[in-house]
Every structure is written in C-alpha cells, then in structure tokens.
Design a protein around this motif. Sequence first.
Motif, PDB file in Angstrom:
ATOM      1  N   ASP A 131      18.540  39.833  18.319  1.00 15.60           N
ATOM      2  CA  ASP A 131      18.809  41.215  18.723  1.00 15.60           C
ATOM      3  C   ASP A 131      19.520  41.913  17.577  1.00 15.60           C
ATOM      4  O   ASP A 131      20.483  41.380  17.002  1.00 15.60           O
ATOM      5  CB  ASP A 131      19.684  41.243  19.983  1.00 15.60           C
ATOM      6  CG  ASP A 131      18.954  40.681  21.199  1.00 15.60           C
ATOM      7  OD1 ASP A 131      17.728  40.876  21.285  1.00 15.60           O
ATOM      8  OD2 ASP A 131      19.603  40.024  22.028  1.00 15.60           O
ATOM      9  N   SER A 133      21.047  45.695  15.965  1.00 13.05           N
ATOM     10  CA  SER A 133      21.443  47.093  16.119  1.00 13.05           C
ATOM     11  C   SER A 133      21.789  47.604  14.725  1.00 13.05           C
ATOM     12  O   SER A 133      22.556  46.960  13.994  1.00 13.05           O
ATOM     13  CB  SER A 133      22.657  47.200  17.042  1.00 13.05           C
ATOM     14  OG  SER A 133      23.105  48.529  17.108  1.00 13.05           O
ATOM     15  N   GLU A 176      17.938  50.010  18.051  1.00 14.71           N
ATOM     16  CA  GLU A 176      18.236  48.757  18.736  1.00 14.71           C
ATOM     17  C   GLU A 176      16.918  48.091  19.092  1.00 14.71           C
ATOM     18  O   GLU A 176      16.009  48.742  19.606  1.00 14.71           O
ATOM     19  CB  GLU A 176      19.086  49.002  19.990  1.00 14.71           C
ATOM     20  CG  GLU A 176      20.485  49.452  19.675  1.00 14.71           C
ATOM     21  CD  GLU A 176      21.365  49.612  20.913  1.00 14.71           C
ATOM     22  OE1 GLU A 176      20.836  49.401  22.021  1.00 14.71           O
ATOM     23  OE2 GLU A 176      22.539  49.935  20.748  1.00 14.71           O
TER      24      GLU A 176
END
Length: 199
Positions: A131, A133, A176
């Motif tokens: 993940d 960002s 994101e």
Amino acid sequence: MNQLFEKLAGMTNGKAMVIGLFMGLAYYFAMYDDGSALTTQIGVLNGQLQEAETKKKDTEATLQEEARMKDAVGKLSEQYAFIAKKLPSELKSSDMIRGIDSVAKMAGVSVKMKKPGNVTKKEVVEELPVDVSLEGTYAQIAQFVYFTSNLERLTRVLNFSLAAPMDDPNKPLRFEGQVVSYKLAPEPEKTDKPQGQTP
C-alpha cells in the motif's frame, strides 16, 4: 581336323538336322540364358534402391524434425529467460520497497507511506502488494505509475485514487493505491501416500 570336316560334309541333311537339333537343345538347357537371372538381380537391386530411398526420406524427415525441435527449444528458452526476469522465484517486500523508492525518486513524487500487505497465493503466481501513499503533481504521479508498470519484474498499480486537497488548490495531489508485484508460486509438495491406505 580334316576328317571331321569330311564327316560333316558327307552327312545327309536329315542327320545334320538331327545333330544340330540335339546340339541346340543341349546348348539351350545347359548354357542358354534368357535374361531371367538378370531380371531377378535387377528386381532385387530395385527393391534395395527403394528401401534406401525410403530410409533417406525417413532420415531427412528426422533431421527436419530435429531442426524444428531445436528451434522450438531455443524459442522456449528465450521465453523462459524473459518470464524468469518478469516473474522471479524469490521476491521480498524489502526489494519492492526499494523499487518503489527508486521509481518515486525518478518521478519526483514525495512518498508519505509504504505498507506491505498480505501475500495472495494464486495457482501459478503469488501477488505481493504494497500500500502506497504519495504526493505530487498530476504529471509526476502519472510518471510514477508509468515507471512502476515498466519495471523489469512484473508490477502493476491497482486500486488507486487521486485526490486534490480541498483547503488549498496549490497543494500537491494525493495518490493512494497498491503496487503489486508478482513472483512464481512454489510448486505444491507432493504427498506420497503408502499403498493400501485410503485417504
């Protein structure tokens, strides 16, 4: 010698004909060759020639098949080498994070968060998500996605969102999403059951 000629000259036509007939028959049965032996030999040689031609065609076909197989093996080896680069058998989250940092630096984006996710096992591959960002201009984020998709190993950007800050339009965009890399799944272990036992 003269006596023989005298006897031959003194013979009647009937006697000469009978002696000639006997001599002709003796020659015919003892020494005459009507060519049947040669015909038989020619037939044998023709058979051997046809066998040799058949073997030659088989050999040529085998050599062509061998050349085709070598070509196919060469192409498969090239494809395997390409796939091995794109789908490594070993891949760690730390390698992925280093790759993301490198791509982010090239694109000029600012990475705010990197969090490795759970490995998803598929039939042939394993998916390793991270993940991410980050912040940057639209062009910088587009370059990040482009560079990530063109890494040497197979990598995709999935489930992403792009948001502009509400309070200040001059602030950078916020991205994101997930960066997913793939590696070859290990072969399943074969369980050998003892004979005679039922599962």
